[in-house]
Structure formats: C-alpha cells, structure tokens
Design an enzyme around this catalytic site. Structure first.
Site, PDB file in Angstrom:
ATOM      1  N   LYS A 120       0.883  -1.168   0.000  1.00  0.00           N
ATOM      2  CA  LYS A 120       0.000   0.000   0.000  1.00  0.00           C
ATOM      3  C   LYS A 120       0.919   1.215   0.000  1.00  0.00           C
ATOM      4  O   LYS A 120       0.808   2.115   0.834  1.00  0.00           O
ATOM      5  CB  LYS A 120      -0.907  -0.071   1.239  1.00  0.00           C
ATOM      6  CG  LYS A 120      -2.051   0.909   1.243  1.00  0.00           C
ATOM      7  CD  LYS A 120      -3.185   0.551   0.308  1.00  0.00           C
ATOM      8  CE  LYS A 120      -4.234   1.647   0.328  1.00  0.00           C
ATOM      9  NZ  LYS A 120      -5.259   1.495  -0.721  1.00  0.00           N
ATOM     10  N   ASP A 129      -5.498  -3.779  -0.958  1.00  0.00           N
ATOM     11  CA  ASP A 129      -6.958  -3.771  -0.876  1.00  0.00           C
ATOM     12  C   ASP A 129      -7.576  -4.280  -2.186  1.00  0.00           C
ATOM     13  O   ASP A 129      -8.469  -5.133  -2.193  1.00  0.00           O
ATOM     14  CB  ASP A 129      -7.491  -2.378  -0.505  1.00  0.00           C
ATOM     15  CG  ASP A 129      -6.814  -1.247  -1.276  1.00  0.00           C
ATOM     16  OD1 ASP A 129      -5.868  -1.521  -2.046  1.00  0.00           O
ATOM     17  OD2 ASP A 129      -7.236  -0.088  -1.123  1.00  0.00           O
ATOM     18  N   ASP A 182      -5.757 -15.483   5.388  1.00  0.00           N
ATOM     19  CA  ASP A 182      -7.023 -15.962   5.961  1.00  0.00           C
ATOM     20  C   ASP A 182      -8.148 -15.851   4.938  1.00  0.00           C
ATOM     21  O   ASP A 182      -9.026 -16.709   4.866  1.00  0.00           O
ATOM     22  CB  ASP A 182      -7.403 -15.164   7.215  1.00  0.00           C
ATOM     23  CG  ASP A 182      -6.876 -15.817   8.486  1.00  0.00           C
ATOM     24  OD1 ASP A 182      -5.836 -16.501   8.398  1.00  0.00           O
ATOM     25  OD2 ASP A 182      -7.493 -15.639   9.548  1.00  0.00           O
TER      26      ASP A 182
END
Ligand code: ATP
Ligand code: MG
Length: 326
Positions: A166, A198, A226
């Site tokens: 990012k 993102d 995850d």
C-alpha cells in the site's frame, strides 16, 4: 543422517493431530529422531510455565519443529518459539483440493509473509487518555530478506510472484518494502507483479487462479492468507511454515478447536501437510511429495472427518493416508 525433529503438540486438538502427523512421518523411509516437548495451557497448569526453558532448548537444538496449537497461552508460546527458530518467513499455502467443497476450486496460492516487523513489531502507546498510536517498522534488511526468500521459493515452484503493498499511502514504509522487492527482482532478472493490497483482496476473491506466490508485509499477509483460507474450504486443510536461516517451525493454521477437542474427530490434514512442508524443507522432496499425493488421494476418495462432511475419525483418516503413501 538422522534429522532431529522437535514435536510440540500443545493443547486441544494439537494433541490429536500432531501424533497423527508423526505417525505419517514414521511410516516413511526417513531417519528421524523425534524429541517431544511441552508448551501451552496444559503445561502451564501443571508447572506454572506455558513455555518451559527445556522446550525452547529442544526447539532451538532441533533441525525443525512440528507444533500443534496452544490455547489461551498461544501468544506466550508461539511468538517466542517462532523467534527461537529465527522464523522470518511465514509460508502459508492455500490450495483447493478435488473432493473438498471450495468457494473457488481453482485456488492454488502461497503467501510468503514477512514475519518479524511491520505493524506487528509491538510498538504501541497511549500518548494521552483516549489517544493511541502504533509505530510501523519496515527495514530494508527484513524487506530484502523476505523478497529473496519469496523469489527462491517461487523459482523452486515455477510460479508468478505478486507483491502486495500500500505504498501509495504508506509511502515511506511500504515504499521501502516495495523498493526492496523491486531491487531483488532486478538483481535476479525475475519478473513480478505489484498489487495494492486492498484491490488484491478483491481480485483474489474473484480470480484466485491468476495468482501464484504472494509476497506480503506482515499484516497484509495475515489478512490475505485468511481470506484465501476461506476460498479453499476449511481451516482443517491449511498448513504453514515459519522459516529461518537454519531452523524452522511447521504448524497447522488452525488453533486448538476447543469445541471438538478430545473427540478424536479433528481433521489431521493441515498438520500432515505441515509435516510434508517440513520434509521438503529438510531436503526430503520425494517423501514430501509422497505425503501430498497420499493426502490428495484421501481427500478425493475419503474417508473424511466431519468438518469435510464425512463421519471418519482422526485415526481413520491418518490410517488411510499412511495406507496410500505408496
Ligand atoms: P484457538 O483460540 O485455539 O484458535 P478457536 O476456537 O479459534 O481456538 P480454531 O482452532 O481456530 O478454534 O478453529 C475454529 C473452528 O474451526 C472451530 O469450530 C473448529 O472446530 C474448526 N476447526 C479448526 N481446525 C480444525 C480441524 N483440524 N478439524 C476440524 N475442525 C477444525
Ligand atoms: Mg482460532
């Protein structure tokens, strides 16, 4: 040469799935000396210490460690153990298997996550009542080290590399991370893609098949891996490795699963696949591949534990995997 493997089952289903993986390792023609050690709630209740000094010594002195899970003492156990092996790279494969219901059956990803710094460096303060801060640490050294590891891992696997970042917002810290990955890629003449973390989360959900190895800063790796676990259908399948320069610790991604602990129905596959990673790490590629094929055969044909819709026990599945080692 004998490999010395520390075996730390810990708590909950760790005590069921780690013995299952040891059974699989023992069925292979590899010379292994297993050294058992305790860590977690259980040993804390008995001795007052969640991580006895003796356990740290066994883990530090072993060629590799197979760890299960720890309950409420998890942070007191796993963080120091990862540090004891110098585990700077957290490797988390997330792969869908024929025979297992998955949201995205074409998923075959490996997250290579920086495991020592970033926002998990643990530097938090309350600078005034109601005002808290967190310091994010990103060093050139650790960023280069994880990049080197990621490209090495990819070369062995023959896959695409994507780096998650990012750097458009965290210009200095992720800027440094990204620069380090670019520099390593340049030096090696290796190709890589770059993705904002993102946007990558969305792309991974929509088109996971377009990605292979994903090199990530610490927090991004935690979250994205995850997310990928959700794509492939179940915690009971996901192995992981914490790899250092001359030691490593292997563990299932899941925890102690208190809701099913003691019932003998925990899925041993995540831990058995962690054992396959351990074998490959120690150079036993052929045996690692045998374990993987046996696991794949059993996932496809059964027996399966209840988390995968079956009614088999941990022991049934373990025996079936041992039976298919070939
Ligand atoms: P911990 O705090 O130790 O992580 P937890 O309650 O978060 O415990 P997890 O081990 O993370 O439990 O598991 C979350 C859920 O997934 C539980 O319902 C558990 O039964 C299930 N689960 C996790 N691992 C397995 C496994 N190997 N086999 C079957 N079910 C599993
Ligand atoms: Mg959990």
């Amino acid at each position: 040469m004998t490999d010395r493997i520390a075996v730390v089952p810990g708590d909950g289903i760790g005590r069921e799935v780690v013995p299952a993986a040891v059974e699989v390792l023992s069925a292979l023609p590899v010379d292994i000396e297993f050294v058992e050690a305790e860590a977690g709630d259980r040993v804390r209740d008995e001795t007052g210490e969640a991580l006895p000094e003796g356990t740290v010594e066994v883990v530090s002195g072993a060629d590799a460690t197979l760890f299960g899970a720890a309950g409420e003492t998890a942070a007191d156990v796993i963080l120091p153990l990862r540090a004891a092996v110098g585990g700077y790279a957290n490797v988390r494969p997330a792969r869908a298997y024929p025979g297992v219901d998955a949201l995205k059956p074409e998923t075959d990803l490996v997250f290579v996550r920086e495991n020592t710094e970033g926002v998990y460096a643990g530097i938090e303060s309350e600078i005034a009542p109601g005002v808290t801060t967190l310091t994010r640490v990103v060093t050139e050294e650790a960023s280069r080290r994880i990049a080197e590891f990621g490209f090495d891992y990819t070369e062995a696997r023959g896959d695409d590399v994507t780096v998650a970042h990012k750097a458009n917002v965290m210009r200095t810290t992720d800027g440094q991370f990204l620069d380090a990955v670019r520099a390593v890629a340049d030096e090696r003449g290796a190709a890589h893609e770059e993705a904002l973390m993102d946007a990558l989360a969305m792309h991974l959900v929509l088109r996971p098949e377009e990605y292979g190895v994903v090199i990530c800063p610490n927090l991004a790796g935690d979250v994205l891996s995850d997310l990928a676990a959700g794509l492939v259908g179940g915690l009971g399948l996901l192995p992981s490795a914490n790899v250092g320069d001359d030691n490593a610790l292997f563990e299932p991604v899941h925890g102690t699963a208190p809701d099913i602990a003691g019932e003998g129905i925990a899925n041993p596959v995540a831990t058995i696949l962690s054992a396959a990673m351990l074998l490959e790490h120690l150079g036993h590629d052929e045996e690692g591949a045998r374990v993987r094929s046996a696991v794949e055969a059993v996932l496809e044909d059964g027996p399966r534990t209840p988390d995968l819709g079956g009614s088999a026990t941990t022991e049934d599945v373990t025996d079936a995997i041992v039976g298919r080692l070939g």
